[in-house]
Design a protein around this motif. Structure first.
Motif, short mmCIF file in Angstrom:
data_model
loop_
_atom_site.label_atom_id
_atom_site.label_comp_id
_atom_site.label_asym_id
_atom_site.label_seq_id
_atom_site.Cartn_x
_atom_site.Cartn_y
_atom_site.Cartn_z
N TYR A 52 16.31 7.50 -13.41
CA TYR A 52 14.91 7.95 -13.30
C TYR A 52 14.02 6.72 -13.35
CZ TYR A 52 10.44 10.09 -14.66
OH TYR A 52 9.12 10.47 -14.73
N MET A 53 13.16 6.55 -12.35
CA MET A 53 12.22 5.43 -12.35
C MET A 53 11.09 5.79 -13.31
SD MET A 53 13.91 3.66 -10.24
CE MET A 53 12.90 2.22 -10.56
N GLY A 65 9.53 10.03 -9.94
CA GLY A 65 8.57 10.93 -10.56
C GLY A 65 7.24 10.92 -9.81
N ILE A 112 9.94 -1.02 -13.16
CA ILE A 112 9.81 -2.27 -12.41
C ILE A 112 8.71 -3.15 -12.99
CG2 ILE A 112 10.81 -1.33 -10.30
CD1 ILE A 112 7.90 -1.45 -9.12
N GLY A 113 8.14 -2.78 -14.12
CA GLY A 113 7.15 -3.65 -14.76
C GLY A 113 6.16 -2.85 -15.59
N TYR A 130 3.19 -1.66 -15.73
CA TYR A 130 1.99 -1.14 -15.09
C TYR A 130 2.39 0.23 -14.59
CZ TYR A 130 4.86 -3.48 -11.65
OH TYR A 130 5.95 -3.92 -10.93
N LEU A 166 2.38 3.11 -11.66
CA LEU A 166 2.20 3.45 -10.25
C LEU A 166 1.94 4.94 -10.14
CD1 LEU A 166 5.37 1.53 -9.07
CD2 LEU A 166 3.01 0.75 -8.79
#
Ligand code: SAH
Length: 233
Positions: free
Chosen positions: A85-86, A112, A132-133, A135, A137
């Motif tokens: 899961y991102m 998501g 991926i960091g 912050y 999205l």
């Protein structure tokens, strides 16, 4: 390697996997990326995939049922190494993690949207969460594309020059040295002489030294910054 990406906006991913290195990797049969529309797994007559959060508050939450149905259908076809899961609070993606994940055969990546997914998806269906960091999205698709790209370019045969991925930044704890191409001089700005010398050992030593200098300047936190001395001594 096969990657199945689950999304509520699958079209967002079309152009990314339809061009350049990622497209060629698929044409060569080295990687297969299949994007699934979660709405196709909704049992709701309006194909809903989200609903209001229990307890109130702004923002919709992705429901577990379409996600579970999609993952179950995929698992009935083949065994998956990971269901990822991102998520902004997941394990941070870096080169060592990309290296490790690039060796698996089958991967599911869940994107998501809105406020994220029902927590029970994370508890029961997902095996790993990747960020991926630091912050946020608006959706997981960009993050899934970043993760997929970082894995696929490592597969043997995907890059034309097989050693190319190994000489990229982070692979040996160093950032990459500078690169130049023709012309050798432009507006008086010259390419370093050593690169035109044809002397392979000297070029290699120069590149290593430059990588080291850059790493110390820009990324003193990387392991390569402290551990080595200049090549020629
Ligand atoms: N409310 C959540 C953020 C939801 S953002 C929170 O505060 O943590 C919507 C979706 O975008 C997430 O479910 C996730 O899949 C994706 N996403 C946003 N930022 C991300 C990041 N930094 N890394 C990976 N996925 C991210």
């Amino acid at each position: 390697m096969r990657i199945d990406i689950l999304s509520v906006v699958p079209r967002l991913l079309d152009s990314w996997f339809g061009e350049s290195i990622l497209q060629r990797a698929q044409q060569k049969g080295l990687a297969e990326v299949v994007v699934h529309d979660l709405r196709a797994y909704s049992t709701d007559k309006h194909k809903r995939v989200d609903d209001y959060a229990f307890g109130g508050g702004a923002g919709m939450v992705m429901q577990i049922e379409p996600i579970d149905r999609c993952i179950s259908a995929l698992k009935a076809e083949r065994a998956y190494d990971e269901v990822i899961y991102m998520s902004p609070d997941g394990e941070r993606l870096d080169q060592p993690l990309a290296n490790r994940l690039s060796t698996v055969n089958n991967l599911i990546i869940l994107c998501g949207h809105y406020k994220g997914v029902d927590e029970r998806v994370r508890e029961h269906l997902v095996t790993r969460e990747v960020s991926i960091g630091d912050y946020v999205l608006s959706g997981g698709e960009l993050a899934a594309a970043v993760l997929s790209d970082s894995l696929i370019r490592l597969l043997p045969g995907v890059l034309n020059d097989e050693t190319s991925a190994l000489s990229d930044s982070f692979q040996d704890g160093l950032v990459a040295p500078p690169v130049y191409t023709r012309p050798a001089e432009y507006k008086g700005w010259k390419v370093p002489d050593v690169l035109l010398s044809g002397h392979e050992a000297r070029i290699e030593a120069w590149r290593h030294e430059q990588a080291l200098v850059r790493t110390r300047e820009r990324r003193p936190d990387l392991p390569g910054a402290a551990s080595e001395t200049f090549g020629e001594g």
